[in-house]
Enzyme design. Structure first.
Site, PDB file in Angstrom:
ATOM      1  N   ASP A  80     -37.647  -5.304   2.071  1.00 16.28           N
ATOM      2  CA  ASP A  80     -36.848  -4.026   2.216  1.00 16.28           C
ATOM      3  C   ASP A  80     -37.842  -3.124   3.219  1.00 16.28           C
ATOM      4  O   ASP A  80     -38.693  -2.631   3.939  1.00 16.28           O
ATOM      5  CB  ASP A  80     -37.769  -3.408   0.688  1.00 16.28           C
ATOM      6  CG  ASP A  80     -36.634  -2.243   0.380  1.00 16.28           C
ATOM      7  OD1 ASP A  80     -36.045  -1.720   0.758  1.00 16.28           O
ATOM      8  OD2 ASP A  80     -36.032  -1.533  -0.750  1.00 16.28           O
ATOM      9  N   HIS A  81     -38.533  -1.824   2.671  1.00 13.22           N
ATOM     10  CA  HIS A  81     -38.339  -0.992   3.854  1.00 13.22           C
ATOM     11  C   HIS A  81     -39.547  -1.327   4.420  1.00 13.22           C
ATOM     12  O   HIS A  81     -40.593  -1.694   4.111  1.00 13.22           O
ATOM     13  CB  HIS A  81     -38.617   0.498   3.175  1.00 13.22           C
ATOM     14  CG  HIS A  81     -37.661   1.531   2.535  1.00 13.22           C
ATOM     15  ND1 HIS A  81     -38.066   1.452   1.246  1.00 13.22           N
ATOM     16  CD2 HIS A  81     -36.312   0.917   2.928  1.00 13.22           C
ATOM     17  CE1 HIS A  81     -36.820   2.413   1.155  1.00 13.22           C
ATOM     18  NE2 HIS A  81     -35.645   1.708   1.663  1.00 13.22           N
ATOM     19  N   HIS A 109     -35.114  -6.800  -3.910  1.00 13.09           N
ATOM     20  CA  HIS A 109     -35.682  -6.406  -2.740  1.00 13.09           C
ATOM     21  C   HIS A 109     -37.328  -5.963  -3.199  1.00 13.09           C
ATOM     22  O   HIS A 109     -37.741  -5.601  -4.226  1.00 13.09           O
ATOM     23  CB  HIS A 109     -35.437  -4.633  -3.135  1.00 13.09           C
ATOM     24  CG  HIS A 109     -34.140  -4.472  -2.404  1.00 13.09           C
ATOM     25  ND1 HIS A 109     -33.620  -2.987  -2.610  1.00 13.09           N
ATOM     26  CD2 HIS A 109     -32.916  -5.640  -1.914  1.00 13.09           C
ATOM     27  CE1 HIS A 109     -31.866  -2.953  -2.356  1.00 13.09           C
ATOM     28  NE2 HIS A 109     -31.690  -4.734  -1.920  1.00 13.09           N
ATOM     29  N   HIS A 169     -28.980  -1.681  -8.467  1.00  8.03           N
ATOM     30  CA  HIS A 169     -29.902  -1.064  -8.092  1.00  8.03           C
ATOM     31  C   HIS A 169     -30.554  -0.244  -8.975  1.00  8.03           C
ATOM     32  O   HIS A 169     -30.168   0.703  -9.016  1.00  8.03           O
ATOM     33  CB  HIS A 169     -29.880  -0.343  -6.407  1.00  8.03           C
ATOM     34  CG  HIS A 169     -31.330  -0.182  -5.900  1.00  8.03           C
ATOM     35  ND1 HIS A 169     -31.902   0.511  -6.304  1.00  8.03           N
ATOM     36  CD2 HIS A 169     -31.690  -1.050  -5.296  1.00  8.03           C
ATOM     37  CE1 HIS A 169     -32.727   0.530  -5.494  1.00  8.03           C
ATOM     38  NE2 HIS A 169     -32.774  -0.201  -4.437  1.00  8.03           N
ATOM     39  N   CYS A 218     -35.864  -4.568  -7.415  1.00  7.67           N
ATOM     40  CA  CYS A 218     -36.487  -3.588  -6.412  1.00  7.67           C
ATOM     41  C   CYS A 218     -38.122  -3.237  -6.769  1.00  7.67           C
ATOM     42  O   CYS A 218     -38.037  -1.716  -7.696  1.00  7.67           O
ATOM     43  CB  CYS A 218     -35.317  -2.472  -5.590  1.00  7.67           C
ATOM     44  SG  CYS A 218     -36.531  -1.493  -5.059  1.00  7.67           S
ATOM     45  N   TYR A 265     -36.216   0.755   8.479  1.00  6.68           N
ATOM     46  CA  TYR A 265     -35.074  -0.035   8.247  1.00  6.68           C
ATOM     47  C   TYR A 265     -35.699  -0.897   9.969  1.00  6.68           C
ATOM     48  O   TYR A 265     -34.844  -1.154  10.579  1.00  6.68           O
ATOM     49  CB  TYR A 265     -34.257  -0.149   8.201  1.00  6.68           C
ATOM     50  CG  TYR A 265     -33.740  -0.071   7.106  1.00  6.68           C
ATOM     51  CD1 TYR A 265     -33.483  -1.250   5.856  1.00  6.68           C
ATOM     52  CD2 TYR A 265     -33.451   1.360   5.728  1.00  6.68           C
ATOM     53  CE1 TYR A 265     -33.314  -1.473   5.006  1.00  6.68           C
ATOM     54  CE2 TYR A 265     -33.623   1.609   4.476  1.00  6.68           C
ATOM     55  CZ  TYR A 265     -33.100  -0.253   4.333  1.00  6.68           C
ATOM     56  OH  TYR A 265     -33.279  -0.455   2.579  1.00  6.68           O
TER      57      TYR A 265
HETATM   58  C1  DNO Z   1     -32.969   2.189   0.200  1.00  7.42           C
HETATM   59  C2  DNO Z   1     -32.103   0.973  -0.382  1.00  7.42           C
HETATM   60  C3  DNO Z   1     -31.140   2.140  -1.384  1.00  7.42           C
HETATM   61  C4  DNO Z   1     -29.826   0.665  -2.210  1.00  7.42           C
HETATM   62  C5  DNO Z   1     -29.033   1.683  -2.982  1.00  7.42           C
HETATM   63  C6  DNO Z   1     -27.977   0.635  -3.500  1.00  7.42           C
HETATM   64  O1  DNO Z   1     -32.883   1.662   0.981  1.00  7.42           O
HETATM   65  O2  DNO Z   1     -32.267   0.189  -1.231  1.00  7.42           O
HETATM   66  O3  DNO Z   1     -30.134   3.108  -0.407  1.00  7.42           O
HETATM   67  O4  DNO Z   1     -28.888   0.344  -1.020  1.00  7.42           O
HETATM   68  O5  DNO Z   1     -29.032   2.051  -3.976  1.00  7.42           O
HETATM   69  O6  DNO Z   1     -27.068   0.899  -4.193  1.00  7.42           O
END
Ligand code: DNO
Length: 357
Positions: free
Chosen positions: A316-317, A271, A206, A244, A330
């Site tokens: 994602d978020h 993501h 990531h 991401c 989340y």
């Molecule tokens: C945040 C996530 C990160 C991700 C880590 C992967 O919401 O995208 O915490 O899980 O960085 O190791």
């Protein structure tokens, strides 16, 4: 496009698998054994229990996020081989239960960093916010004490046990340069990739979030050239990326559409989320909708549909909307809206919705 949804476990999340089941198009759950400290072996029985539960809802459990890397490996100290052996065993155990992708990161001490978990947006919702000056002016030690003394120890990505070891860790990182971190990443990958490969698992790193150094700690997965360098460490098919959009996109110099065009093939896991970057570099997470933020989610998905991307993707978020109480970023509601935006774009671009997933 294999849509997944991150979930933190039965007694660790406000969202249930019953809830997620009602979001159209979600095929799999992105999971982890969140209670295990980094470095410990994930035992087969515990894995089986979680995978069986996820599968009992008709979801796949192909993607784990994350198997976190012990700091000894990132620092490259004398304990690292022990933790690398544990990592190898965890890979083997996960493979026994059908896991295909392991997401991880190589950020020293902290995972993702935000300064306010509930910053108001003009629409009345709240969202995760990063204010550069706050990080620049933060006394890390004092902040660690604050967090440890408060009842809210659920800051995602911030492992409480790490905060209690903060001083020692900062001391160990004092002389670690970015080059050292690259070498330590290469050492780790050369050890674990053969095990991942022979077990049919892809490791997907990531990017750093945000994609620049924080609190004076080095970060090495910040931009396109870093992703490229990462892939040259090994040409094993198990050496991959987690793309991401929100993490990379927090630096406006990173063109996330270009990046997905270049690296989609090497990214088994994506993501996708939007953020709005302010002129001073601060950023707030918005809805997934392209016009709500600074990231062109539409063109990212357009490209994915053009190449008929068949890897794993998750919203994602999300914002906190409709009074939902949840882990920061989340909740169920806004991430479900994110899924529907991804579904809608995909169907629209895929020959007028020809493909029925
Ligand atoms: C945040 C996530 C990160 C991700 C880590 C992967 O919401 O995208 O915490 O899980 O960085 O190791």
């Amino acid at each position: 496009m294999n849509i997944t949804f991150r979930w933190f476990g039965r007694d660790n999340d406000t969202v249930s698998l019953q809830d997620i089941k009602q979001i159209p198009g979600v095929k799999g759950i992105v999971w982890a054994l969140h209670k295990l400290p980094p470095g410990e072996v994930w035992e087969e029985q515990a894995i089986k229990k979680e995978v069986d539960y996820i599968k009992s809802f008709g979801f796949h459990a192909d993607v784990v996020e994350s198997v976190n890397i012990h700091e000894a490996i990132k620092i490259g100290n004398s304990d690292r081989d022990r933790y690398i052996d544990n990592y190898k065993q965890t890979i083997k155990n996960l493979a026994c239960h059908g896991v295909k992708v392991i997401c991880y990161n190589f950020m020293p001490v902290f995972d993702w960093v935000r300064t306010n978990m509930r910053e108001p947006l003009p629409d009345g919702s709240t969202a995760l916010f990063y204010e550069k000056s706050v990080v620049e002016n933060t006394d890390l030690k004092a902040m660690a004490d604050d967090v440890l003394n408060s009842s809210d120890l659920t800051l995602p990505g911030w492992e409480p046990e790490k905060l209690s070891q903060l001083e020692g860790l900062l001391e160990e990182y004092k002389n670690i340069t970015e080059e050292d971190l690259w070498n330590n990443l290469a050492y780790f990958l050369h050890e674990v990739l053969p095990v991942a490969e022979s077990n049919g698992i892809k490791l997907a790193i990531h990017p750093d979030d945000p994609p620049y150094p924080v609190f004076g700690l080095p970060r090495i997965m910040k931009k396109e050239a870093d992703l490229e360098r990462m892939l040259t460490i090994s040409d094993s098919p198990s050496n991959g990326l987690t793309f991401c959009s929100g993490a990379l996109g927090a630096n406006p110099d990173n063109d996330t559409v270009d990046i997905i065009k270049k690296f989609a093939e090497e990214s088994p896991f994506l993501h996708v989320r939007n953020i709005k970057i302010h002129n001073n570099g601060d950023f707030i997470e918005t809805s997934h909708l392209t016009r709500d933020g600074s990231i062109n989610i539409r063109d990212i998905v357009r490209h994915l549909s053009e190449i008929d991307y068949d890897g794993y993707i998750r919203p994602d978020h999300g914002r906190h909307i409709w009074n939902e109480e949840s882990r920061p970023g989340y909740g169920l509601f806004d991430r479900a809206l994110g899924v529907m935006y991804l579904n809608g774009l995909w169907d629209a671009f895929n020959n007028g919705g020809k493909e029925q997933n």
